[in-house]
Enzyme design. Structure first.
Site, PDB file in Angstrom:
ATOM      1  N   HIS A   1      13.163  49.081 -22.739  1.00  0.00           N
ATOM      2  CA  HIS A   1      13.674  47.919 -23.468  1.00  0.00           C
ATOM      3  C   HIS A   1      14.837  48.406 -24.324  1.00  0.00           C
ATOM      4  O   HIS A   1      14.856  49.565 -24.754  1.00  0.00           O
ATOM      5  CB  HIS A   1      12.642  47.349 -24.440  1.00  0.00           C
ATOM      6  CG  HIS A   1      11.332  46.922 -23.854  1.00  0.00           C
ATOM      7  ND1 HIS A   1      10.352  47.807 -23.500  1.00  0.00           N
ATOM      8  CD2 HIS A   1      10.835  45.689 -23.593  1.00  0.00           C
ATOM      9  CE1 HIS A   1       9.302  47.136 -23.035  1.00  0.00           C
ATOM     10  NE2 HIS A   1       9.573  45.845 -23.073  1.00  0.00           N
TER      11      HIS A   1
ATOM     12  N   ASP B   1      13.638  50.125 -27.432  1.00  0.00           N
ATOM     13  CA  ASP B   1      12.942  51.416 -27.288  1.00  0.00           C
ATOM     14  C   ASP B   1      13.887  52.576 -27.537  1.00  0.00           C
ATOM     15  O   ASP B   1      13.474  53.631 -28.031  1.00  0.00           O
ATOM     16  CB  ASP B   1      12.422  51.640 -25.854  1.00  0.00           C
ATOM     17  CG  ASP B   1      11.473  50.570 -25.386  1.00  0.00           C
ATOM     18  OD1 ASP B   1      10.852  49.925 -26.237  1.00  0.00           O
ATOM     19  OD2 ASP B   1      11.368  50.391 -24.155  1.00  0.00           O
TER      20      ASP B   1
ATOM     21  N   HIS C   1      -2.187  42.583 -16.297  1.00  0.00           N
ATOM     22  CA  HIS C   1      -1.896  41.160 -16.501  1.00  0.00           C
ATOM     23  C   HIS C   1      -2.641  40.321 -15.468  1.00  0.00           C
ATOM     24  O   HIS C   1      -3.065  39.192 -15.756  1.00  0.00           O
ATOM     25  CB  HIS C   1      -0.394  40.891 -16.402  1.00  0.00           C
ATOM     26  CG  HIS C   1       0.410  41.599 -17.442  1.00  0.00           C
ATOM     27  ND1 HIS C   1       1.781  41.493 -17.536  1.00  0.00           N
ATOM     28  CD2 HIS C   1       0.034  42.428 -18.457  1.00  0.00           C
ATOM     29  CE1 HIS C   1       2.213  42.220 -18.553  1.00  0.00           C
ATOM     30  NE2 HIS C   1       1.170  42.808 -19.120  1.00  0.00           N
TER      31      HIS C   1
ATOM     32  N   ASP D   1       3.520  51.300 -16.768  1.00  0.00           N
ATOM     33  CA  ASP D   1       3.466  50.575 -18.037  1.00  0.00           C
ATOM     34  C   ASP D   1       2.069  50.856 -18.616  1.00  0.00           C
ATOM     35  O   ASP D   1       1.200  50.000 -18.655  1.00  0.00           O
ATOM     36  CB  ASP D   1       3.694  49.077 -17.796  1.00  0.00           C
ATOM     37  CG  ASP D   1       3.939  48.335 -19.092  1.00  0.00           C
ATOM     38  OD1 ASP D   1       3.728  48.943 -20.161  1.00  0.00           O
ATOM     39  OD2 ASP D   1       4.337  47.157 -19.048  1.00  0.00           O
TER      40      ASP D   1
HETATM   41  C1  XLS Z   1       3.671  43.692 -21.959  1.00  0.00           C
HETATM   42  C2  XLS Z   1       4.542  43.904 -20.818  1.00  0.00           C
HETATM   43  C3  XLS Z   1       5.853  44.618 -21.122  1.00  0.00           C
HETATM   44  C4  XLS Z   1       6.814  44.471 -19.988  1.00  0.00           C
HETATM   45  C5  XLS Z   1       8.235  44.779 -20.338  1.00  0.00           C
HETATM   46  O1  XLS Z   1       2.513  43.371 -21.829  1.00  0.00           O
HETATM   47  O2  XLS Z   1       3.829  44.561 -19.819  1.00  0.00           O
HETATM   48  O3  XLS Z   1       5.631  45.950 -21.436  1.00  0.00           O
HETATM   49  O4  XLS Z   1       6.442  45.257 -18.902  1.00  0.00           O
HETATM   50  O5  XLS Z   1       8.694  44.007 -21.376  1.00  0.00           O
HETATM   51 NI    NI Z   2       4.572  45.392 -18.075  1.00  0.00          NI
HETATM   52 NI    NI Z   3       1.342  44.642 -20.197  1.00  0.00          NI
END
Ligand code: XLS
Ligand code: NI
Ligand code: NI
Length: 438
Positions: free
Chosen positions: A99, A102, A269, A337
């Site tokens: 990001h 970051d 997710h 991630d």
């Molecule tokens: C948050 C997301 C984030 C995205 C990028 O839950 O996974 O990290 O991958 O903004």
């Molecule tokens: Ni993510």
């Molecule tokens: Ni995430």
């Protein structure tokens, strides 16, 4: 090599190795289905979890022990870049993701913040040139700063929309500059806490407006990377608009954006949305929308985005199965991630965690490739749907049947459904492949 002196280059030592700092299954040069493992897997390190976030959680303070501790501001940002490229080299990973916030500190105005970004981006570019490491994707953080408490593109305040637009503009320029292969939009706080104060229609329209502006600006500056949306159902908001793959695809279609975007599917997710990882990959794939993967896993006993490193071999195998059926991830990849657990606070833990993640996906790749080669599920599926390949079934598929013609066909025919789906047989085969594939 100053930041991780206790770790040397991580090598493949095979599955009998007892060296915790070696790969047991990930052999980058090994050919699987015509490509090297490195080409099939396209691993990426996520900058935020590995170099930026300090281990704080809602109950505790920062606790990670990092070689850049003690620095602040731009000095800290620079140390992180140096450490990051040492880390990529030692781990043997070709890509990273970040990001905007970051990599460089935010200042009082966007102008000053962008200046900070310019300093760090130019440093990153130099390191990319000498190391050959590339950016899988970059994105913008429009969720941490208090101005985004009500959302970014979906904020009720037009000034916040404007700020978000400007932030996306700068991030797209960075993407062009560093040659990002894809570009991610994760909704951050694009969602709501209560419908009682929410104009849902305006918020969705505005979200689409910002994405259209991003497409236009990418065209204007000549950025050709793949745009990705990352679905997530909740957290930080109660409801995030890009809930899951199906919702996001329908949003993109509704707003005329489906040609420009694919999806970045994150395992944790998927489970937050009440789906399996494989389900989300499958939905994306069959719609031609599978673009990239955030490779992590959740904990079935915890209801939030724990972002653990992937170790579940069933999940990595079935994920690689979908990815291979997708013809690979093209300009996408497997971005970790994922973060070390808070109690794994030493610098070496950053290596151990990536190693187990990479090994888990490498093993998943090998098993999935063999399952596909042997058509284990394909033959079972073809047989299960065989009735659609001839006769009345073929008429249905070819669009030649009507309610009347089907009534005529079936009216005097006894119809029962007593064919087994053989689910347990298939699960047994999956186990056999997981345990036996060389
Ligand atoms: C948050 C997301 C984030 C995205 C990028 O839950 O996974 O990290 O991958 O903004
Ligand atoms: Ni993510
Ligand atoms: Ni995430």
């Amino acid at each position: 090599m100053a930041y991780f002196p206790e770790v040397s280059k991580i090598r493949y030592e095979g599955n009998k190795s007892t060296n915790a700092l070696a790969f047991k299954y990930y052999n980058p040069e090994e050919i699987v289905l015509g490509k090297t493992m490195a080409e099939q897997l396209r691993f990426a390190v996520s900058y935020w979890h590995t170099f930026t976030l300090p281990g704080s959680d809602p109950f505790g303070l920062a606790n990670m022990i990092r070689p850049w501790d003690g620095y602040t501001g731009l000095d800290l940002a620079k140390k992180r870049v140096e450490a990051a490229f040492e880390f990529f080299d030692k781990l043997g990973v070709q890509y990273f993701c970040f990001h905007d916030r970051d990599i460089a500190p935010e200042a009082d105005t966007l102008r000053e913040t962008n200046r900070n970004l310019d300093v760090i981006v130019s440093m990153i570019k130099d390191y990319m040139k000498t190391s050959g490491v590339k950016v899988l994707w970059n994105t913008q953080n429009m969720f941490s700063n208090p101005r985004f408490a009500h959302g970014a593109a979906t904020s009720p305040d037009a000034d916040v929309f404007a700020f978000s637009a400007a932030q996306v503009k700068k991030s797209l320029e960075i993407a062009l500059e560093v040659g990002s292969e894809s570009y991610v939009f994760w909704g951050g706080r694009e969602g709501y806490e209560t419908l009682l104060n929410t104009d849902m229609k305006l918020e969705l329209d505005n979200q689409a407006r910002l994405l259209h502006m991003a497409c236009d600006y990418a065209d204007e500056i000549g950025f050709k990377g793949q745009f990705l949306i990352e679905p997530k159902p909740k957290e930080p908001t109660k409801h995030q608009y890009d809930f899951d793959a199906a919702t996001t695809i329908s949003f993109l279609q509704t707003y005329g954006l489906a040609d420009r975007f694919k999806l970045n599917i994150e395992a944790n997710h998927a489970t937050l949305a009440g789906h399996t990882f494989q389900h989300e990959l499958r939905v994306s794939r069959i719609h031609g929308m599978l673009g990239s993967v955030d490779a992590n896993q959740g904990d079935p006993l915890l209801g939030w985005d724990t972002d653990e490193f992937p170790t579940n071999l069933y999940d990595t195998t079935l994920a690689m199965y979908e990815i291979l059926l997708n013809g690979g991830l093209h300009s996408g990849g497997l971005n970790f991630d994922a973060k070390v657990r808070r109690a794994s606070m030493t610098p070496e833990d950053l290596f151990y965690s990536h190693i187990v993640g990479m090994d888990s996906f490498a093993r998943g790749l090998k098993v999935a490739a063999k399952l596909l080669e042997d058509r284990v599920f394909e033959d079972a599926i073809a047989e299960r749907y065989q009735s659609y390949t001839t006769g009345i079934g073929k008429d249905i598929v070819d669009g030649k049947a009507t309610l009347a013609s089907l009534e005529e066909y079936v009216i005097d025919k006894p119809v029962s459904m007593a064919k087994s789906g053989r689910q347990e047989v298939l699960l047994a085969k999956l186990n056999q492949y997981l345990l036996e594939v060389e």
